[in-house]
Structure formats: structure tokens, C-alpha cells
Write a protein that holds these residues in place. Structure first.
Motif, short mmCIF file in Angstrom:
data_model
loop_
_atom_site.label_atom_id
_atom_site.label_comp_id
_atom_site.label_asym_id
_atom_site.label_seq_id
_atom_site.Cartn_x
_atom_site.Cartn_y
_atom_site.Cartn_z
N ARG A 1 -4.95 6.48 -1.19
CA ARG A 1 -4.79 7.93 -1.33
C ARG A 1 -6.15 8.62 -1.47
NH1 ARG A 1 0.50 9.02 -1.34
NH2 ARG A 1 1.94 7.52 -2.25
N GLY A 2 -7.11 8.17 -0.67
CA GLY A 2 -8.44 8.75 -0.63
C GLY A 2 -9.44 8.14 -1.60
N HIS A 3 -9.00 7.22 -2.47
CA HIS A 3 -9.88 6.62 -3.47
C HIS A 3 -10.35 5.24 -3.00
CE1 HIS A 3 -8.94 9.63 -6.63
NE2 HIS A 3 -7.78 9.67 -6.00
N ASP A 4 -11.64 5.01 -3.08
CA ASP A 4 -12.24 3.74 -2.68
C ASP A 4 -11.65 2.61 -3.53
OD1 ASP A 4 -13.86 1.56 -2.18
OD2 ASP A 4 -15.75 2.64 -2.43
N ALA A 5 -11.02 1.63 -2.88
CA ALA A 5 -10.39 0.53 -3.61
C ALA A 5 -11.40 -0.28 -4.40
CB ALA A 5 -9.63 -0.38 -2.63
N LEU A 6 -12.63 -0.40 -3.90
CA LEU A 6 -13.64 -1.16 -4.63
C LEU A 6 -14.04 -0.46 -5.93
CD1 LEU A 6 -13.80 -2.61 -1.84
CD2 LEU A 6 -16.22 -2.93 -2.29
N SER A 7 -14.10 0.86 -5.88
CA SER A 7 -14.40 1.61 -7.10
C SER A 7 -13.26 1.48 -8.10
CB SER A 7 -14.63 3.09 -6.77
OG SER A 7 -15.77 3.26 -5.94
N LEU A 8 -12.03 1.56 -7.62
CA LEU A 8 -10.88 1.38 -8.51
C LEU A 8 -10.89 -0.01 -9.14
CD1 LEU A 8 -8.08 3.03 -6.33
CD2 LEU A 8 -9.18 4.00 -8.35
N LEU B 1 -5.98 -6.07 -3.68
CA LEU B 1 -4.90 -6.57 -2.83
C LEU B 1 -3.64 -5.71 -2.88
CD1 LEU B 1 -5.29 -10.35 -3.68
CD2 LEU B 1 -5.58 -9.35 -1.40
N ALA B 2 -3.66 -4.63 -3.65
CA ALA B 2 -2.44 -3.86 -3.88
C ALA B 2 -1.83 -3.28 -2.61
CB ALA B 2 -2.72 -2.75 -4.89
N ASP B 3 -2.67 -2.93 -1.65
CA ASP B 3 -2.13 -2.42 -0.38
C ASP B 3 -3.18 -2.59 0.71
OD1 ASP B 3 0.10 -1.18 1.02
OD2 ASP B 3 -1.24 0.52 1.33
N HIS B 4 -2.72 -2.62 1.96
CA HIS B 4 -3.66 -2.70 3.08
C HIS B 4 -3.05 -2.11 4.33
CE1 HIS B 4 -6.89 -4.62 5.59
NE2 HIS B 4 -7.56 -4.13 4.56
N GLU B 5 -2.61 -0.86 4.19
CA GLU B 5 -2.03 -0.13 5.31
C GLU B 5 -0.87 -0.92 5.91
OE1 GLU B 5 -3.03 -0.12 9.15
OE2 GLU B 5 -3.58 1.99 9.40
N LEU B 6 -0.77 -1.00 7.24
CA LEU B 6 0.38 -1.65 7.87
C LEU B 6 0.09 -3.11 8.22
CD1 LEU B 6 1.86 1.10 10.20
CD2 LEU B 6 2.61 0.40 7.93
N ALA B 7 -0.25 -3.90 7.20
CA ALA B 7 -0.34 -5.34 7.40
C ALA B 7 1.05 -5.86 7.79
CB ALA B 7 -0.83 -6.02 6.12
N ILE C 1 2.18 -10.70 -5.83
CA ILE C 1 2.52 -9.82 -6.95
C ILE C 1 1.78 -8.50 -6.81
CG2 ILE C 1 2.37 -9.55 -9.45
CD1 ILE C 1 2.76 -12.63 -9.63
N ALA C 2 0.51 -8.57 -6.44
CA ALA C 2 -0.27 -7.34 -6.26
C ALA C 2 0.29 -6.50 -5.11
CB ALA C 2 -1.73 -7.69 -6.00
N ARG C 3 0.58 -7.12 -3.98
CA ARG C 3 1.03 -6.38 -2.80
C ARG C 3 2.42 -5.79 -2.99
NH1 ARG C 3 -1.23 -6.49 2.22
NH2 ARG C 3 -3.11 -6.69 0.92
N THR C 4 3.17 -6.28 -3.97
CA THR C 4 4.48 -5.68 -4.26
C THR C 4 4.33 -4.19 -4.54
OG1 THR C 4 5.40 -7.75 -5.10
CG2 THR C 4 6.43 -5.72 -5.88
N ALA C 5 3.25 -3.79 -5.19
CA ALA C 5 3.01 -2.38 -5.46
C ALA C 5 2.92 -1.60 -4.15
CB ALA C 5 1.74 -2.20 -6.27
N VAL D 1 -3.41 1.65 -10.79
CA VAL D 1 -3.53 1.71 -9.33
C VAL D 1 -2.16 1.67 -8.67
CG1 VAL D 1 -4.47 0.54 -7.30
CG2 VAL D 1 -5.87 0.78 -9.36
N ALA D 2 -1.25 0.86 -9.22
CA ALA D 2 0.11 0.86 -8.70
C ALA D 2 0.75 2.24 -8.85
CB ALA D 2 0.95 -0.19 -9.43
#
Length: 455
Positions: free
Chosen positions: A78-85, A269-275, A417-421, A94-95
Motif C-alpha cells: 500500500r505504498g510503503h517500502d516492505a524493507l522499511s516495514l 514475505l507477507a505479500d508479493h502481488e500476484l504470485a 504463515i506470513a503469506r496468509t496475511a 503489517v498484516a
């Protein structure tokens, strides 16, 4: 060179923004980042506009989504750098961000207030919040099922209110644990997770509530259940999802820096677009499958060796390098056999996966001089010598598992577990659309033979 923003580029090409980014992922267009904006070469866009739709490329399904954008080497939630989060936030926050349409409704800082209450107070009404480094993470007053079963936790007791701590429903957790009693002891965690999801779903009378607030509440219960229903390997503990997951994967004492690396891995690992697994999950959600069925669909795809299962392959490869000097032989044998090197290369990040680099640095900082980190660095050195693709997050995840002494297949479990979010965030979008995703096949078989009419 003139650069234009995504809206201008999409308008010139006459396509939706999602199609524009699909052109980027296929290498048709290049882009650069200007702060948080994607910028495109105006001349390249103009050339494509005059040439028309790229030829020689099969038509692809394009889904509009406001959840995750893929940058040059990392995702943006949602516009936030995942590495910063990953450096600053607990996985739970993050979820919540992924599940919320507006970034303004989630805490910008782990200790920020929500709804007039400090996160510590909301998560820990007894005032027993624990500090973790620069930020303080909410502590759930819930114990693992094996502990709670002996402490008289009443069936139906749970706490998964927005802004509060995450917990599963005690009766459902007991059922999920009982369902695993006949399973082989050596079963990989990912296989156990599929059993757990099935039982948790069958036990949840609210699973068919598909409004966003209900799906988010289900997500808190579900992710908590996935963690707390796994068998304990070490000493059970309360705390954040990452802290509770640690003793389910390793018998070692929870070193704070390594637990923090586990938390960061889950954020990355929480999300990666349309994997692949997310696309499958979205198709299930478009048919109004309940959240548990959506997650079960994602789990079925995730275990493939070209997706989340790559971390298991990287774990086994790393285990072969018992000494850094063996890395050339281990990699060389795989190259000679024509095998894919697990944990290396990425279909999107052609020049390197920044998530993998960040996680590997965290692991190395947490365990400087560790022989497993040295082995991983030797593998990286050998692949670079051979000009093979750069490592990705699966290799870093395998290194974390090795350093922490985790059970085989732990990386897959962390990934799942992370990608479930993310799967549930995408499910929410599909539930809101109310239309069925229907892909079409390009038929290449023999021509149809229509029935002949009787004369």
C-alpha cells in the motif's frame, strides 16, 4: 530523457495501470522510482503506443489491486517500502496494513496509539508489555494450546479484536492439535498447516462472513491458530506471532536478534502481488470460497519447488555445505546435472531480490561468525563466480532456519504463515468485486467435431 508518471503512461497507451505494470514485469517497459512514484521513459512509452500491443506475447489476466506494487528489487505494501516495514514493525501491524484500505488507519509506529489506546494497553490490558529494541511490540496474553489445555481455558475464549492481541479460539485449537495425533512425526510443517487450516475452518461458525471486518477478524484467529496448533519443539511462550512461532520451529532458546530476524522475514514475505499462490487464492475468493478455503488453496500452490517450496530445497543444499570449501562442488554438481539452484534467481527481480539481501544481513548480524552464515556466503560467492542469478529471499530464509537450528521445512512454514496475511488481503478485494475470475484457454487441440443431425 523525459520521464512521465504511471497515470500519464497508462493514458497514452490506453491501458489500465495494472496492464502498465504487467508490461514492466514482462520486460516490455522499463521504469524507475522517484520517491514512491513509478516513472516511465516518455520516448519508450510513445514508441510502444505507436507499435501497439506487444506481439508474440500471450494475452494475460490483469487484475487491478491496491495492495502491493512490485518495485525494481522489492515490494511496496500500500505504498510503503516492505524493507522499511521489516526494520520497524511487528508482523501483526503489517498484516493489518494489508487488510486496510487506508494506510492512515494503522499505526505508523509500533508504539503509536490506535483508537485512543496505546498498542501496549490494547494488546496487554494487564500492563505487562515487553520492549523489543527500538520499538515495543504488543504481547498477547494467550499461551500455546498444549499449555492452555492444562490451564482450563474455556471453549470459545478468544481475543482477536482490532487493535488487540491475536489469539485463536481454544476449542478449535484443541481440535486442530487432536487431528495431528495420527500423523507421522517427521511430517513437514507445511503439510501440518494444511490439516490445521481444514480443522480450524470446520470449527469456525463465522467463516462465511465475508465483509472486510469479519475477514480481518478471521485472519487474526486463523494465523494465531496456524502458529499455536503446530507441535511445540522448544519451550512454549506468549508474545507476538513471531515469538510464539519460534518454539514451534526450534528447540533452541529464543535469541532476541534471531527472533527479530524471524519477525522481519514474516514482514518481507507477507505479500508479493500476484504470485502463483495468490492468484490461486484470488480465484477461490472470486467464487466466494470462505477465508479458510482461500488459504487452503494458497497452501496447495505454495509448496511447489518453484514457489515457497524453494526454501526447503535451499535448506537441503545448504546442509550439504558442511564446510565453506565444499560450496564449489555442491553448486558445480547441480549445474552439471542441469538442476535449478534453489534460492537463486527471481522472475521479477532480475538484478537481485533486496528482501533476501536484507534478511541475510539481519541473520549475519544476529549470529556473526556462525558457520552456517559462512557456508551461505560461500555459496553466494560461487554462484557469482559462475555468473548465475543473484540469491533471493528463499536462500536467506534457509540460512535463518539453519542458524536457528529449525526443523526441516521450517522456511516453508514461515513463508506460508506470513503469506496468509496477503492471501486474505487479496480475498477481501475479490469479495468486494462480486464477479467470478474466469480465465480463457487458447485451444490447440483437434478441431471440434460437432454431432451430425439425423437425416
Amino acid at each position: 530523457m523525459d520521464w512521465i508518471d504511471a497515470a500519464t503512461a497508462a493514458d497514452r497507451l490506453g491501458v489500465k495501470p495494472a496492464t502498465l505494470y504487467a508490461y514492466v514485469s514482462r520486460g516490455v517497459l522499463k521504469r524507475r522510482h522517484d520517491g514512491r512514484r513509478s516513472m516511465f521513459d516518455a520516448a519508450e512509452v510513445e514508441q510502444l503506443a505507436r507499435r501497439g500491443r506487444p506481439r508474440g506475447q500471450p494475452p494475460e489476466l490483469v487484475i487491478e489491486s491496491s495492495i502491493t506494487a512490485l518495485g525494481l528489487d522489492r515490494p511496496y505494501y500500500r505504498g510503503h517500502d516492505a524493507l522499511s516495514l521489516a526494520r520497524t514493525h511487528p508482523f501483526e501491524s503489517v498484516a493489518e496494513l494489508l487488510w486496510t484500505d487506508s494506510p492512515g488507519t494503522w499505526p505508523a509506529d509500533p508504539s503509536a496509539s490506535r483508537g485512543g489506546r496505546d498498542l501496549h494497553e490494547a494488546a496487554d490490558p494487564g500492563g505487562e508489555a515487553l520492549s523489543r529494541g527500538a520499538g515495543a511490540y504488543p504481547v498477547g496474553r494467550v499461551v500455546s494450546l498444549s499449555e492452555s489445555a492444562g490451564r482450563g481455558v474455556a471453549q470459545g475464549e478468544a481475543a482477536a479484536e482490532p487493535g488487540g492481541f491475536w489469539a485463536g479460539e481454544a476449542g478449535a485449537l484443541r481440535a486442530a492439535v487432536a487431528a495431528q495425533r495420527g500423523l507421522p512425526v517427521e511430517l513437514l510443517p507445511l503439510d501440518r498447516l494444511q490439516v490445521i487450516v481444514t480443522v480450524l475452518g470446520a470449527s469456525d461458525s463465522l467463516r462465511h462472513q465475508l465483509d472486510p471486518a469479519s475477514v480481518a477478524a478471521t485472519g487474526r484467529r486463523l494465523i494465531s491458530g496456524l502458529v499455536d496448533a503446530l507441535p511445540l519443539v522448544g519451550e512454549g511462550t506468549t508474545g507476538t506471532i513471531a515469538e510464539r512461532l519460534w518454539p514451534r520451529l526450534t528447540a533452541r532458546e529464543p535469541a532476541p536478534a534471531l527472533v527479530d530476524a524471524l519477525r522481519a522475514a514474516m514482514v518481507l514475505l507477507a505479500d508479493h502481488e500476484l504470485a502463483a499462490s495468490t492468484l490461486a487464492a484470488r480465484v477461490a475468493a472470486s467464487a466466494k470460497a470462505d477465508p479458510y478455503a482461500v488459504v487452503l488453496t494458497g497452501l496447495g500452490v505454495l509448496g511447489g519447488p518453484l514457489h515457497g517450496g524453494a526454501s526447503y530445497g535451499a535448506e537441503r543444499m545448504l546442509a550439504e555445505v558442511t564446510d565453506p570449501g565444499l560450496a564449489p562442488r555442491v553448486i558445480g554438481e547441480r549445474v552439471r546435472r542441469g538442476e535449478r539452484i534453489p534460492g537463486f534467481g527471481h522472475s521479477v527481480y532480475k538484478n537481485g531480490d533486496a528482501r533476501g539481501a536484507a534478511l541475510l544481513d539481519l541473520v549475519e548480524s544476529a549470529a556473526p561468525g556462525h558457520d552456517r552464515v559462512a557456508a551461505a556466503r560461500a555459496i553466494l560467492s560461487e554462484t557469482r563466480r559462475r555468473r548465475l542469478p543473484e540469491h533471493n529471499i528463499d536462500m536467506a530464509l534457509a540460512t535463518l532456519a539453519a542458524v536457528a537450528g529449525m526443523v526441516p521445512g521450517a522456511g516453508e512454514a514461515v513463508f506460508a504463515i506470513a503469506r496468509t496475511a496477503g492471501w486474505l488481503a487479496h480475498a477481501m478485494e475479490e469479495y468486494g468485486k462480486g464477479t467470478l475470475l474466469r480465465l480463457r484457454a487458447s485451444y490447440t487441440g483437434p478441431p471440434p467435431n460437432p454431432p451430425t443431425r439425423p437425416t
